[in-house]
Design a protein around this motif. Sequence first.
Motif, PDB file in Angstrom:
ATOM      1  N   MET A 278       0.827  -1.207   0.000  1.00 13.70           N
ATOM      2  CA  MET A 278       0.000   0.000   0.000  1.00 13.70           C
ATOM      3  C   MET A 278       0.860   1.255   0.000  1.00 13.70           C
ATOM      4  O   MET A 278       0.562   2.234  -0.714  1.00 13.70           O
ATOM      5  CB  MET A 278      -0.938  -0.010   1.209  1.00 13.70           C
ATOM      6  N   SER A 279       1.924   1.277   0.764  1.00 12.42           N
ATOM      7  CA  SER A 279       2.837   2.431   0.757  1.00 12.42           C
ATOM      8  C   SER A 279       3.398   2.665  -0.637  1.00 12.42           C
ATOM      9  O   SER A 279       3.505   3.803  -1.102  1.00 12.42           O
ATOM     10  CB  SER A 279       3.980   2.207   1.756  1.00 12.42           C
ATOM     11  N   ASP A 280       3.755   1.574  -1.318  1.00 19.02           N
ATOM     12  CA  ASP A 280       4.288   1.675  -2.676  1.00 19.02           C
ATOM     13  C   ASP A 280       3.242   2.230  -3.621  1.00 19.02           C
ATOM     14  O   ASP A 280       3.527   3.088  -4.473  1.00 19.02           O
ATOM     15  CB  ASP A 280       4.750   0.290  -3.133  1.00 19.02           C
ATOM     16  N   VAL A 281       1.995   1.747  -3.491  1.00 13.31           N
ATOM     17  CA  VAL A 281       0.909   2.229  -4.351  1.00 13.31           C
ATOM     18  C   VAL A 281       0.690   3.724  -4.140  1.00 13.31           C
ATOM     19  O   VAL A 281       0.576   4.499  -5.106  1.00 13.31           O
ATOM     20  CB  VAL A 281      -0.388   1.442  -4.066  1.00 13.31           C
ATOM     21  N   LEU A 282       0.634   4.160  -2.892  1.00 12.22           N
ATOM     22  CA  LEU A 282       0.411   5.578  -2.611  1.00 12.22           C
ATOM     23  C   LEU A 282       1.561   6.434  -3.129  1.00 12.22           C
ATOM     24  O   LEU A 282       1.345   7.518  -3.693  1.00 12.22           O
ATOM     25  CB  LEU A 282       0.245   5.786  -1.106  1.00 12.22           C
ATOM     26  N   ARG A 283       2.775   5.959  -2.948  1.00  4.09           N
ATOM     27  CA  ARG A 283       3.948   6.733  -3.358  1.00  4.09           C
ATOM     28  C   ARG A 283       4.021   6.907  -4.869  1.00  4.09           C
ATOM     29  O   ARG A 283       4.434   7.958  -5.364  1.00  4.09           O
ATOM     30  CB  ARG A 283       5.207   6.039  -2.834  1.00  4.09           C
ATOM     31  N   ARG A 284       3.584   5.908  -5.610  1.00  5.05           N
ATOM     32  CA  ARG A 284       3.753   5.932  -7.052  1.00  5.05           C
ATOM     33  C   ARG A 284       2.497   6.354  -7.812  1.00  5.05           C
ATOM     34  O   ARG A 284       2.486   6.412  -9.037  1.00  5.05           O
ATOM     35  CB  ARG A 284       4.197   4.542  -7.535  1.00  5.05           C
ATOM     36  N   THR A 285       1.426   6.626  -7.078  1.00  7.79           N
ATOM     37  CA  THR A 285       0.203   7.099  -7.717  1.00  7.79           C
ATOM     38  C   THR A 285       0.323   8.587  -8.020  1.00  7.79           C
ATOM     39  O   THR A 285       0.645   9.383  -7.135  1.00  7.79           O
ATOM     40  CB  THR A 285      -1.019   6.851  -6.821  1.00  7.79           C
ATOM     41  N   ARG A 286       0.075   8.956  -9.257  1.00  9.53           N
ATOM     42  CA  ARG A 286       0.137  10.365  -9.642  1.00  9.53           C
ATOM     43  C   ARG A 286      -1.118  11.080  -9.167  1.00  9.53           C
ATOM     44  O   ARG A 286      -2.236  10.651  -9.422  1.00  9.53           O
ATOM     45  CB  ARG A 286       0.272  10.496 -11.157  1.00  9.53           C
ATOM     46  N   GLY A 287      -0.902  12.201  -8.491  1.00  8.76           N
ATOM     47  CA  GLY A 287      -2.031  12.936  -7.958  1.00  8.76           C
ATOM     48  C   GLY A 287      -2.618  12.238  -6.742  1.00  8.76           C
ATOM     49  O   GLY A 287      -2.005  11.363  -6.132  1.00  8.76           O
ATOM     50  N   ALA A 288      -3.855  12.597  -6.405  1.00  3.28           N
ATOM     51  CA  ALA A 288      -4.519  11.997  -5.259  1.00  3.28           C
ATOM     52  C   ALA A 288      -4.930  10.570  -5.590  1.00  3.28           C
ATOM     53  O   ALA A 288      -5.398  10.296  -6.697  1.00  3.28           O
ATOM     54  CB  ALA A 288      -5.747  12.814  -4.869  1.00  3.28           C
ATOM     55  N   PRO A 289      -4.752   9.643  -4.652  1.00  5.18           N
ATOM     56  CA  PRO A 289      -5.166   8.264  -4.915  1.00  5.18           C
ATOM     57  C   PRO A 289      -6.685   8.168  -5.002  1.00  5.18           C
ATOM     58  O   PRO A 289      -7.408   9.012  -4.452  1.00  5.18           O
ATOM     59  CB  PRO A 289      -4.635   7.499  -3.700  1.00  5.18           C
ATOM     60  N   PRO A 290      -7.221   7.151  -5.690  1.00  8.89           N
ATOM     61  CA  PRO A 290      -8.673   6.949  -5.725  1.00  8.89           C
ATOM     62  C   PRO A 290      -9.248   6.893  -4.320  1.00  8.89           C
ATOM     63  O   PRO A 290      -8.583   6.456  -3.376  1.00  8.89           O
ATOM     64  CB  PRO A 290      -8.824   5.614  -6.458  1.00  8.89           C
ATOM     65  N   SER A 291     -10.478   7.316  -4.184  1.00  4.71           N
ATOM     66  CA  SER A 291     -11.071   7.456  -2.853  1.00  4.71           C
ATOM     67  C   SER A 291     -11.090   6.138  -2.084  1.00  4.71           C
ATOM     68  O   SER A 291     -10.824   6.116  -0.875  1.00  4.71           O
ATOM     69  CB  SER A 291     -12.491   8.015  -2.966  1.00  4.71           C
ATOM     70  N   LEU A 292     -11.401   5.037  -2.773  1.00  5.13           N
ATOM     71  CA  LEU A 292     -11.449   3.749  -2.071  1.00  5.13           C
ATOM     72  C   LEU A 292     -10.071   3.328  -1.584  1.00  5.13           C
ATOM     73  O   LEU A 292      -9.929   2.757  -0.494  1.00  5.13           O
ATOM     74  CB  LEU A 292     -12.051   2.677  -2.972  1.00  5.13           C
ATOM     75  N   ILE A 293      -9.043   3.600  -2.387  1.00  2.00           N
ATOM     76  CA  ILE A 293      -7.675   3.291  -1.967  1.00  2.00           C
ATOM     77  C   ILE A 293      -7.288   4.150  -0.774  1.00  2.00           C
ATOM     78  O   ILE A 293      -6.689   3.679   0.197  1.00  2.00           O
ATOM     79  CB  ILE A 293      -6.684   3.505  -3.129  1.00  2.00           C
ATOM     80  N   ALA A 294      -7.620   5.436  -0.855  1.00  2.00           N
ATOM     81  CA  ALA A 294      -7.299   6.343   0.248  1.00  2.00           C
ATOM     82  C   ALA A 294      -7.999   5.912   1.537  1.00  2.00           C
ATOM     83  O   ALA A 294      -7.411   5.946   2.623  1.00  2.00           O
ATOM     84  CB  ALA A 294      -7.700   7.770  -0.115  1.00  2.00           C
ATOM     85  N   GLU A 295      -9.237   5.456   1.410  1.00  3.93           N
ATOM     86  CA  GLU A 295      -9.980   5.007   2.587  1.00  3.93           C
ATOM     87  C   GLU A 295      -9.364   3.754   3.183  1.00  3.93           C
ATOM     88  O   GLU A 295      -9.212   3.637   4.405  1.00  3.93           O
ATOM     89  CB  GLU A 295     -11.435   4.743   2.192  1.00  3.93           C
ATOM     90  N   LEU A 296      -8.986   2.796   2.309  1.00  2.00           N
ATOM     91  CA  LEU A 296      -8.359   1.574   2.806  1.00  2.00           C
ATOM     92  C   LEU A 296      -7.020   1.893   3.462  1.00  2.00           C
ATOM     93  O   LEU A 296      -6.687   1.341   4.520  1.00  2.00           O
ATOM     94  CB  LEU A 296      -8.167   0.579   1.659  1.00  2.00           C
ATOM     95  N   ALA A 297      -6.247   2.781   2.850  1.00  2.00           N
ATOM     96  CA  ALA A 297      -4.957   3.163   3.438  1.00  2.00           C
ATOM     97  C   ALA A 297      -5.146   3.759   4.822  1.00  2.00           C
ATOM     98  O   ALA A 297      -4.362   3.492   5.742  1.00  2.00           O
ATOM     99  CB  ALA A 297      -4.240   4.142   2.512  1.00  2.00           C
ATOM    100  N   GLU A 298      -6.197   4.550   4.972  1.00  2.00           N
ATOM    101  CA  GLU A 298      -6.467   5.151   6.285  1.00  2.00           C
ATOM    102  C   GLU A 298      -6.808   4.068   7.310  1.00  2.00           C
ATOM    103  O   GLU A 298      -6.336   4.093   8.445  1.00  2.00           O
ATOM    104  CB  GLU A 298      -7.628   6.143   6.177  1.00  2.00           C
ATOM    105  N   HIS A 299      -7.626   3.079   6.903  1.00  2.00           N
ATOM    106  CA  HIS A 299      -7.958   1.976   7.806  1.00  2.00           C
ATOM    107  C   HIS A 299      -6.698   1.206   8.203  1.00  2.00           C
ATOM    108  O   HIS A 299      -6.586   0.720   9.328  1.00  2.00           O
ATOM    109  CB  HIS A 299      -8.944   1.022   7.133  1.00  2.00           C
ATOM    110  N   MET A 300      -5.773   1.080   7.247  1.00  2.00           N
ATOM    111  CA  MET A 300      -4.539   0.336   7.512  1.00  2.00           C
ATOM    112  C   MET A 300      -3.537   1.144   8.314  1.00  2.00           C
ATOM    113  O   MET A 300      -2.543   0.604   8.822  1.00  2.00           O
ATOM    114  CB  MET A 300      -3.894  -0.095   6.182  1.00  2.00           C
ATOM    115  N   GLY A 301      -3.762   2.452   8.408  1.00  2.00           N
ATOM    116  CA  GLY A 301      -2.791   3.313   9.077  1.00  2.00           C
ATOM    117  C   GLY A 301      -1.553   3.558   8.259  1.00  2.00           C
ATOM    118  O   GLY A 301      -0.466   3.793   8.785  1.00  2.00           O
TER     119      GLY A 301
END
Length: 409
Positions: free
Chosen positions: A383-406
């Motif tokens: 997930m850290s890799d996905v967030l780091r390499r995503t251009r711009g803001a990540p999709p809302s569902l990904i951002a929400e899951l990342a928040e749940h994961m901390g």
Amino acid sequence: MDELPIGRRVAYWRGRRKLSQQVFADRLGKSKSWVDKVERGVRRLDKFSVLYEIAYILEVDVQLLLGKDPERRADALNCIDQVEVQEIRAALERYDSMSAYFDAAPFPPPLVDMRKAVNHAWLTYQYGRYGMLTRALPKLLRDAQAADAGHDGDQSREAAHLLGQVYQIASSVLRKLGECDLAWLAADRSMAVAQRADDPLLAGIATTRVCNAMVAMGRPRPALELNLAIANRLAPGGDNDTDPGRLSVYGLLLLQGAMAAARLGDSATVDDLINGAHEAALVLGSDQNHYWTSFGPTNVELHRAAAAVELGDGGRAVEVHRQRIVEPMFNTLLPERRAHHLLDLARGYAQIGDVANAGEMLLRGDRLAPSEIRCRPIAHEVMSDVLRRTRGAPPSLIAELAEHMGVGV
């Protein structure tokens, strides 16, 4: 614990953390006399700021000190905390069988109840409910140890068999959650108990747990050698029968050997072992769950993809998923197996730079078994890799899951 005065609860957790009164007092910035008076109930703890400081030093939820159930975030219900780790460690440190050797054992739990509890624990694991399982494990370990210590005659073998399974369950979930030392300890215990249970197949499965823990601890070479040694002894044919249980255990030993070989970068051995497991799966005929292995043709292909990821060939893992894994058969597997594979796929997609599909695999895995995604350290890395390499803001569902994961960027 909930009936004890708060000072006694502080003393209990201080003892569990192996802190002397002096060391505990120093960390609190208080005197040893102050700690002693609190623990004896002479001095009241009526300031929440002090309570929270004590809870922080003792690494427990403040609610435990107040005699209440710990507060947990909704998403944390799927994960393990250090209180649970310490409870499991304490249960693993018990030696009831040795005590029973010298003294009369207490009344052991009935084996019929133990069978039901162990089966429920396996299903809890295979449905990916790790938080529920880790909270139940300390009592299950104690009960299984008491049953093993307290039964004799014809029942002693079954009691040992059940205890061996509980150790394997503990090892499996602890390894997934990053507690590798404890996972190895539990797996090692399962091998010793399997010998008393006089079940070579149980010993074979215990071997895979030991080897998985060894690989997680950075010891793939001895893990590979041990897997192969036991697989050779259990191989169907000759004096060994070809019943489904043996085929399943033998096949899983080969698959776990392949994963150890992949960690070593030995692609030739990986192919040989997976192909050997494939042959055993063809004889078995379908995906089954003997000895809780989930072994069969589909699980072989899941391991083929997982080994490709370990070898750094994410493209190959994606190809295996698309060309060799049949969707209807995949969907019949239990949630842990499917979510685990989706996590492997997420790693594979990340290796080839396809972070959109990597994120989608994490989302799919989370819908199946949230613990497999939210609680495993390797999933946090993806997930850290996905967030780091995503251009711009990540999709809302990904951002929400990342928040749940901390997990943040």
